[in-house]
Scaffold this active site. Structure first.
Site, PDB file in Angstrom:
ATOM      1  N   TYR B 131       0.820  -1.213   0.000  1.00  0.00           N
ATOM      2  CA  TYR B 131       0.000   0.000   0.000  1.00  0.00           C
ATOM      3  C   TYR B 131       0.854   1.263   0.000  1.00  0.00           C
ATOM      4  O   TYR B 131       0.494   2.268  -0.583  1.00  0.00           O
ATOM      5  CB  TYR B 131      -0.974  -0.007   1.180  1.00  0.00           C
ATOM      6  CG  TYR B 131      -2.113  -0.963   0.964  1.00  0.00           C
ATOM      7  CD1 TYR B 131      -3.005  -0.770  -0.096  1.00  0.00           C
ATOM      8  CD2 TYR B 131      -2.307  -2.069   1.776  1.00  0.00           C
ATOM      9  CE1 TYR B 131      -4.055  -1.645  -0.321  1.00  0.00           C
ATOM     10  CE2 TYR B 131      -3.359  -2.950   1.565  1.00  0.00           C
ATOM     11  CZ  TYR B 131      -4.230  -2.734   0.509  1.00  0.00           C
ATOM     12  OH  TYR B 131      -5.255  -3.599   0.285  1.00  0.00           O
ATOM     13  N   GLU B 230       3.057 -28.905  19.722  1.00  0.00           N
ATOM     14  CA  GLU B 230       2.218 -28.706  18.534  1.00  0.00           C
ATOM     15  C   GLU B 230       0.865 -28.074  18.840  1.00  0.00           C
ATOM     16  O   GLU B 230       0.465 -27.116  18.202  1.00  0.00           O
ATOM     17  CB  GLU B 230       1.992 -30.047  17.805  1.00  0.00           C
ATOM     18  CG  GLU B 230       1.005 -29.909  16.629  1.00  0.00           C
ATOM     19  CD  GLU B 230       0.854 -31.177  15.785  1.00  0.00           C
ATOM     20  OE1 GLU B 230       1.705 -32.073  15.887  1.00  0.00           O
ATOM     21  OE2 GLU B 230      -0.120 -31.242  15.007  1.00  0.00           O
ATOM     22  N   ASP B 282       2.301 -34.446  17.305  1.00  0.00           N
ATOM     23  CA  ASP B 282       1.560 -35.656  16.970  1.00  0.00           C
ATOM     24  C   ASP B 282       2.464 -36.645  16.242  1.00  0.00           C
ATOM     25  O   ASP B 282       3.377 -36.244  15.514  1.00  0.00           O
ATOM     26  CB  ASP B 282       0.381 -35.328  16.037  1.00  0.00           C
ATOM     27  CG  ASP B 282      -0.747 -34.603  16.762  1.00  0.00           C
ATOM     28  OD1 ASP B 282      -0.736 -34.556  18.007  1.00  0.00           O
ATOM     29  OD2 ASP B 282      -1.643 -34.088  16.057  1.00  0.00           O
TER      30      ASP B 282
END
Lengths: 402, 402
Positions: B131, B230, B282
């Site tokens: 911008y 996680e 995981d």
């Protein structure tokens, strides 16, 4: 509890952090603990009542049942007075039969888990609860979707008794937003009850990350308002430049559609400290009808939550469609999905249908055929948002969209 | 700078917060400011050098050019010694011609913006920069994708001179992770230089939210390790139960693949305070090859970043495929996408190809055909992870996967 706004002289207030009230570690501290204990006792007694009814039926050799509010858009109403989407009176009744015995048992065990969690001052996520059930023998869940449904049912069941899922100690897996500014969060330790005073003016360029559950928190603040911000980029700018100091406010980063914890945090803060909430989001149908609408009145398919999670006192600071014109902002064309979302809001959304100024604003946006991001203000300088846009807007809060 | 680990007696250390070193507001404080100023001065001089070369060419009436490292997988290597994905020596040269004049001008203006940001101690996100360009007249960008590419080029250009994008003051729009535990973050105010001491033991159930950029931060800690987690759910459990106190550590919530700021924060913390980093994710191909691999060695298509953002000292605590067996964890079947990801890691990923133990682990996972979430440990009790799993694992850190 939370200190009331003291309307100090603006200059003085903007220079120093909220006063360290001596009482925070004395009376107030025990008040906080007492309040939390009272709420927990209420939760346990409501669980006992629900289970007790089942027990009585069984002793009478009648078939026990549980009545859950229907969770669907058809059973939702919007009340301007209450200011949020509200669940209706339709109930589905689950009666204990040979066919329903497993689901019935699972529901009761899940309620039992909740009671245990309250009593041990602990909590569980949806996933935790699912894996816990692996030791429930025949009542264990095979899929997490099953345990989620049972938890949603229990949440709806107790929501009509005024309890949120977080009070049942089932907490979301997701993090809350980031907070900075003129606020002290009071957080009693889960073991000792000793209250930690977290001064959100003291995090440098960092911030306070809202925990998964906020029911146990209390607040002290003399801020004039809460500014709820869509993007991390704008939050970081306002935080690094200490906008909260000059504007005497609290900044909250929502990072898109705010999480449950973030919405509940803002709601509690605004309720308990009686301060207004202003939303500062992108000017597009997503910012207006997803982020702002969800923050303010909740979402249609989770209306049983709205009473706890919506922020009916929120008002829309910007970026408004008129701002695009007034500030000559760089824009992008509306995409098909934007147009569909805007038209859907006008036609089907009870919130936008109730508020004429919103209808006009959305129609204006559709007519212009463009959208603008909050960072588009950077066209006029990186800190234009701090030096010009926000101060001008905040002079005319009465003109904010509802 | 950062206080060295003092190996205090375990009991004493685990009871109190890191010592308030008196020097933090004295000499160290000015040292921090001096270090940051030195880095800024280096940044400005490197920008000046690059622009100066262009200027000299123009004065000699030669065609100026800029050489950027090629950003693609083909130009990447993995060095076990350095421990991260590294960008190679291939360069693309952009020479100023009639056809390239706009891109050339944009690149120089973007470098100019960076210099201005360093000099005013400010920063810009990718969007801000896009911008801002709207006022660059003929050099303005029409799409953000164009300005992003130019920024990526500049980042790559200066990365071979040892500067990160954050040092150029271009910061990500995204938030960092949450931090709790035995750590004091030292954050000098951007205007006054006064150093804020942020004690991460004092956030109650909440946490410290990492800012978008962390280059200016310093640390004090006597923690034994950093635990990078996680899921928000496990982080909240460990934080609410003050696991950092009993285990003498620092908890960081990654919330999936860690953001740039989170990775850089962990890296700086580990480098400067000489403490190991253990990952707790995981047990599935996503946790292993996306989250852990990205944390440790970086990602292939952004290798020019790895030198700053990877954490080569990270090791894998769990959940390992062997843990699924040893702890009899509830599992889910591997999906096709999991299998594809695992096979791809074995076949194409220079990191996994280098480390035999990882090949064995992934092959074991494929053979079992299942995956397990870290929250699966909740089968044995909600706090089994705190009371049993983590303490057992931490007794045998030498056995962690590389």
């Amino acid at each position: 509890m939370a200190a009331r706004k003291k309307t100090p002289s603006k200059k003085a207030a903007s220079k120093k952090a909220p006063k360290k009230a001596a009482k925070a570690n004395g009376r107030t501290s025990s008040e906080i603990v007492a309040r939390n204990k009272k709420l927990d006792a209420l939760t346990v007694s409501l669980i006992r009542d629900a289970a007790g009814d089942v027990h009585k039926d069984i002793e009478k050799r009648a078939k026990p049942d549980l009545a859950f509010p229907v969770r669907s858009l058809k059973n939702v109403s919007y009340s301007t007075q209450k200011g949020y989407f509200e669940i209706g009176r339709q109930k589905k009744v689950r009666t204990l039969t040979v066919n329903t015995v497993k689901g019935f048992a699972q529901t009761l065990r899940m309620m039992g888990l909740s009671k245990e969690l309250v009593e041990t001052n602990d909590f569980a996520t949806k996933r935790d609860a699912y894996y816990q059930s692996k030791n429930w023998e025949d009542a264990r869940f095979e899929e997490q979707s099953e345990s989620d449904t049972v938890m949603d049912d229990i949440e709806a069941l107790f929501s009509v008794r005024g309890l949120s899922r977080e009070q049942l100690r089932f907490v979301p897996d997701e993090h809350g937003g980031a907070v900075a500014g003129r606020l002290v969060v009071l957080d009693p330790d889960r073991e000792t009850g000793q209250v930690e005073r977290i001064d959100c003016t003291r995090f440098g360029s960092g911030a306070y990350s809202i925990p998964s559950t906020v029911e146990h928190l209390s607040f002290e603040t003399d801020a004039k308002f809460v500014l709820a911000i869509e993007t991390g980029g704008v939050f970081q700018r306002l935080q690094s430049h200490k906008f909260w100091q000059t504007a005497d406010c609290i900044l909250v980063s929502m990072a898109g559609v705010p999480t449950r914890a973030t919405r509940r945090f803002i709601r509690k803060l605004s309720d308990e400290c009686k301060i207004p909430v202003y939303a500062f989001v992108d000017c597009d149908p997503y910012g207006i009808s997803n982020i702002y609408r969800t923050l303010k009145v909740g979402s249609g398919n989770a209306a049983h939550l709205s009473q706890f999670f919506c922020v009916p006192q929120a008002r829309f600071l910007g970026v408004t469609p008129q701002d695009i014109v007034d500030y000559r902002l760089p824009t992008h064309p509306l995409q098909d999905v934007d147009i569909k979302r805007a038209k859907d809001a006008l036609k089907n959304d009870p919130f936008f249908k109730t508020h004429k100024p919103w209808q006009k604003a959305i129609e204006q946006l559709l007519k212009m055929g463009v959208r603008a991001e909050q960072q588009a203000l950077a066209k006029w300088g990186l800190n234009y948002v701090i030096d010009e846009y926000l101060p001008r807007k905040l002079e005319q809060t009465a003109r904010f969209l509802p």
